[in-house]
Design a protein around this motif. Sequence first.
Motif, mmCIF file in Angstrom:
data_model
loop_
_atom_site.group_PDB
_atom_site.id
_atom_site.type_symbol
_atom_site.label_atom_id
_atom_site.label_comp_id
_atom_site.label_asym_id
_atom_site.label_seq_id
_atom_site.Cartn_x
_atom_site.Cartn_y
_atom_site.Cartn_z
ATOM 1 N N LEU A 50 -1.422 -1.473 -11.252
ATOM 2 C CA LEU A 50 -2.161 -0.625 -10.322
ATOM 3 C C LEU A 50 -1.193 -0.248 -9.211
ATOM 4 C CD1 LEU A 50 -5.518 -2.604 -10.122
ATOM 5 C CD2 LEU A 50 -5.053 -0.508 -11.398
ATOM 6 N N GLU A 51 -1.164 1.034 -8.865
ATOM 7 C CA GLU A 51 -0.186 1.521 -7.900
ATOM 8 C C GLU A 51 -0.810 1.832 -6.550
ATOM 9 O OE1 GLU A 51 2.099 4.754 -9.497
ATOM 10 O OE2 GLU A 51 2.188 3.809 -11.461
ATOM 11 N N ALA A 52 -0.147 1.398 -5.489
ATOM 12 C CA ALA A 52 -0.549 1.731 -4.127
ATOM 13 C C ALA A 52 0.277 2.923 -3.669
ATOM 14 C CB ALA A 52 -0.315 0.546 -3.209
ATOM 15 N N LEU A 53 -0.351 3.854 -2.955
ATOM 16 C CA LEU A 53 0.369 5.015 -2.449
ATOM 17 C C LEU A 53 1.372 4.643 -1.365
ATOM 18 C CD1 LEU A 53 -2.415 7.748 -2.291
ATOM 19 C CD2 LEU A 53 -0.530 7.541 -3.921
ATOM 20 N N TYR A 54 1.093 3.546 -0.666
ATOM 21 C CA TYR A 54 1.973 3.077 0.400
ATOM 22 C C TYR A 54 1.737 1.580 0.579
ATOM 23 C CZ TYR A 54 -2.406 3.814 2.916
ATOM 24 O OH TYR A 54 -3.720 3.788 3.289
ATOM 25 N N PRO A 55 2.662 0.847 1.209
ATOM 26 C CA PRO A 55 2.475 -0.598 1.405
ATOM 27 C C PRO A 55 1.184 -0.890 2.175
ATOM 28 C CG PRO A 55 4.718 0.051 1.947
ATOM 29 C CD PRO A 55 3.941 1.321 1.723
ATOM 30 N N ASP A 56 0.508 -1.941 1.792
ATOM 31 C CA ASP A 56 -0.746 -2.387 2.419
ATOM 32 C C ASP A 56 -1.878 -1.380 2.303
ATOM 33 O OD1 ASP A 56 0.411 -4.838 3.227
ATOM 34 O OD2 ASP A 56 1.256 -3.885 5.009
ATOM 35 N N TRP A 95 -10.574 -0.789 -5.143
ATOM 36 C CA TRP A 95 -10.434 -1.381 -3.828
ATOM 37 C C TRP A 95 -9.429 -2.521 -3.968
ATOM 38 C CZ3 TRP A 95 -10.978 -0.041 0.893
ATOM 39 C CH2 TRP A 95 -11.067 -0.972 1.919
ATOM 40 N N ALA A 96 -8.352 -2.502 -3.194
ATOM 41 C CA ALA A 96 -7.245 -3.449 -3.358
ATOM 42 C C ALA A 96 -7.680 -4.901 -3.215
ATOM 43 C CB ALA A 96 -6.122 -3.119 -2.368
ATOM 44 N N GLU A 97 -8.528 -5.190 -2.245
ATOM 45 C CA GLU A 97 -8.916 -6.572 -1.954
ATOM 46 C C GLU A 97 -9.666 -7.227 -3.111
ATOM 47 O OE1 GLU A 97 -11.790 -8.756 1.267
ATOM 48 O OE2 GLU A 97 -10.560 -7.083 1.971
#
Length: 158
Positions: free
Chosen positions: A31-37, A54-56
Amino acid sequence: MNAEKIESWIKKLGFNYDELISQGVVFDNVLEALYPDADLLDMDLETGVSLSFWAETKKLETLFVTLKKTMPEVIEYTGALPLPFALEMTQSEVHAIFGEPVESRGPVRMPEPMGQTGGWESYPLDPVVYPGKKVTFQYTSAMEVKTLVFTLIDKGHD
């Protein structure tokens, strides 16, 4: 991808990433995040179709189906959609099918390369078939549907 597969993804909104893996509907992709955190993690399913978690909690919150190329890097979905959705729709056609939106925002001028948008409108989906889910129609400046955004009504966070 076909209409039945899109419909099944709409129904899977709210499922956890690990549940989707154990059901065999997704493979253990990164799963890719567009930016850190970032709060959201994304996954491309197919050309023009992507998921957002949802990342969490890694709960599937949103299914995006891109119908119109509005920026050079955007790729359109060309497969079938479940009725009453179509690859070519205008705001007038959306109103004829769904009536008055429950939420909306008018046209907005975005920084280039996006430029002028046509805004968006949201409608709850049939609660018997898609409990707790809604669709948002994002429009081009010509008021054509550019993206179908299927999401949870209550995501459980801000």
